[in-house]
Design an enzyme around this catalytic site. Sequence first.
Site, mmCIF file in Angstrom:
data_model
loop_
_atom_site.group_PDB
_atom_site.id
_atom_site.type_symbol
_atom_site.label_atom_id
_atom_site.label_comp_id
_atom_site.label_asym_id
_atom_site.label_seq_id
_atom_site.Cartn_x
_atom_site.Cartn_y
_atom_site.Cartn_z
ATOM 1 N N TYR A 58 0.831 -1.140 -0.158
ATOM 2 C CA TYR A 58 0.151 0.037 0.013
ATOM 3 C C TYR A 58 0.842 1.211 0.010
ATOM 4 O O TYR A 58 1.553 1.593 0.777
ATOM 5 C CB TYR A 58 -0.892 -0.013 1.258
ATOM 6 C CG TYR A 58 -1.722 -1.071 1.429
ATOM 7 C CD1 TYR A 58 -2.032 -1.921 0.188
ATOM 8 C CD2 TYR A 58 -2.490 -1.552 2.461
ATOM 9 C CE1 TYR A 58 -3.008 -3.057 0.275
ATOM 10 C CE2 TYR A 58 -3.571 -2.502 2.506
ATOM 11 C CZ TYR A 58 -3.709 -3.273 1.442
ATOM 12 O OH TYR A 58 -4.743 -4.428 1.583
ATOM 13 N N HIS A 124 -0.146 -12.235 1.102
ATOM 14 C CA HIS A 124 -1.253 -11.280 0.129
ATOM 15 C C HIS A 124 -1.688 -12.302 -0.852
ATOM 16 O O HIS A 124 -3.049 -12.304 -1.398
ATOM 17 C CB HIS A 124 -0.648 -10.015 -0.153
ATOM 18 C CG HIS A 124 -1.470 -9.045 -0.103
ATOM 19 N ND1 HIS A 124 -0.944 -7.615 -0.019
ATOM 20 C CD2 HIS A 124 -2.847 -8.872 -0.403
ATOM 21 C CE1 HIS A 124 -2.196 -6.998 -0.198
ATOM 22 N NE2 HIS A 124 -3.073 -7.379 -0.139
ATOM 23 N N PRO A 219 -16.118 -4.950 3.798
ATOM 24 C CA PRO A 219 -17.540 -5.125 4.341
ATOM 25 C C PRO A 219 -18.428 -3.808 4.066
ATOM 26 O O PRO A 219 -19.782 -4.320 4.127
ATOM 27 C CB PRO A 219 -17.368 -5.214 5.740
ATOM 28 C CG PRO A 219 -15.974 -4.177 6.198
ATOM 29 C CD PRO A 219 -15.274 -4.368 4.877
ATOM 30 N N LEU A 220 -18.088 -2.862 3.619
ATOM 31 C CA LEU A 220 -19.131 -1.784 3.045
ATOM 32 C C LEU A 220 -18.797 -1.509 1.547
ATOM 33 O O LEU A 220 -19.452 -0.456 0.946
ATOM 34 C CB LEU A 220 -18.330 -0.262 3.758
ATOM 35 C CG LEU A 220 -18.471 -0.310 5.158
ATOM 36 C CD1 LEU A 220 -18.084 1.198 5.926
ATOM 37 C CD2 LEU A 220 -20.149 -0.555 5.828
ATOM 38 N N GLY A 223 -17.294 1.238 -0.126
ATOM 39 C CA GLY A 223 -17.884 2.460 0.131
ATOM 40 C C GLY A 223 -19.455 2.617 -0.484
ATOM 41 O O GLY A 223 -20.138 3.320 -0.197
ATOM 42 N N PHE A 224 -20.073 1.599 -1.556
ATOM 43 C CA PHE A 224 -21.331 1.880 -1.974
ATOM 44 C C PHE A 224 -22.374 1.564 -0.929
ATOM 45 O O PHE A 224 -23.370 2.084 -1.054
ATOM 46 C CB PHE A 224 -21.299 0.670 -3.125
ATOM 47 C CG PHE A 224 -22.614 0.595 -3.711
ATOM 48 C CD1 PHE A 224 -22.948 1.694 -4.830
ATOM 49 C CD2 PHE A 224 -23.447 -0.171 -3.341
ATOM 50 C CE1 PHE A 224 -24.056 1.579 -5.362
ATOM 51 C CE2 PHE A 224 -25.001 -0.263 -3.922
ATOM 52 C CZ PHE A 224 -25.144 0.843 -5.108
#
Length: 332
Positions: A58, A124, A219-220, A223-224
């Site tokens: 990242y 990963h 889990p979101l 963002g949607f």
Amino acid sequence: MERRTIGAGALSVGAVGLGCMPMSWAYSASRQRGEESLRAVNRALDLGSTLLDTADMYGPFTNELLLGRVLKERRADAFVSTKVGLLVGDQHIVANGRPGYVKRACDASLRRLQTDVIDLYQLHRADPEVPVEETWGAMAELVRAGKVRALGLCAVGVRGGRRSGGGLYEGTLRQLRRVQQVFPVTAVQAELSVWSPEAVRSLLPWCAERGIGFLAAMPLGNGFLTGTLTPGEGFEPDDMRARHPRFTAEMMAANQPIVAGLRRVARRHGESVTPAQVALAWVLAQGRHVVPVPGAKRERWVTENAAAAALRLTPHDMAELAALPAARGSWD
């Protein structure tokens, strides 16, 4: 905040973790602000969201450096999870599972994170050129050396499974069976949300039967599921959602019934409850071994996410969410 354990080793973390990737990688660069992200991490720790999930890729590297600034002062408050196995090049990402590289990468992560030990070190992606047992064996040596406390494996992504036409997590389960023969798996990380529930069918039960923790990535729904994104608004070119098949204007509009369902459930629990909190509560309801790791880079979202641990969905809520239409993407 409610506590949960990861794996048979009973490593304790808060019920909701913090995915740190959006702070420095993969999302809109113009909205990445270091000091604001530092405040968000400190707020998460204050609220008991002790699991901080990052990776050396990242940035690359900048995300670990950012967390290191917090951990230098608050290491005892955090459960640190980082990842190894992927290298970021110019417009491409490649896997590297060579044992020598894994050991050097761990030492570099420890320096950037400003800590003597990583609580959870995750692979990963497996390197197709290196037997996964060799990579995992090198990671196990890091545990024996005291540099790492436990090992985890990240599952292969959804789109790869859809193209293959086979069971979505068959490849991941094969890898897990192989590495379990070398050294115990403490946690598995894979996408899990109201609009990506595939892990519930095979991967989640496999972990539960063996006392393995499950870190629910995205889990979101990137963002949607927060209900704060507007179809057709568009994304910056460097934002991964600009190329995601569920984030075209057409597909975002088509998937609005999912957000509407989350809103209906939220309203039943009070005016202050948000769709995002319902989405996180749904993930938490999948088992005591499940810890959602929502990405966030602002104190406001961290606070909202942490509060989801106190939300208890009713059987009626769960049935309504189960009846929502399946998510659509441009592959459909």
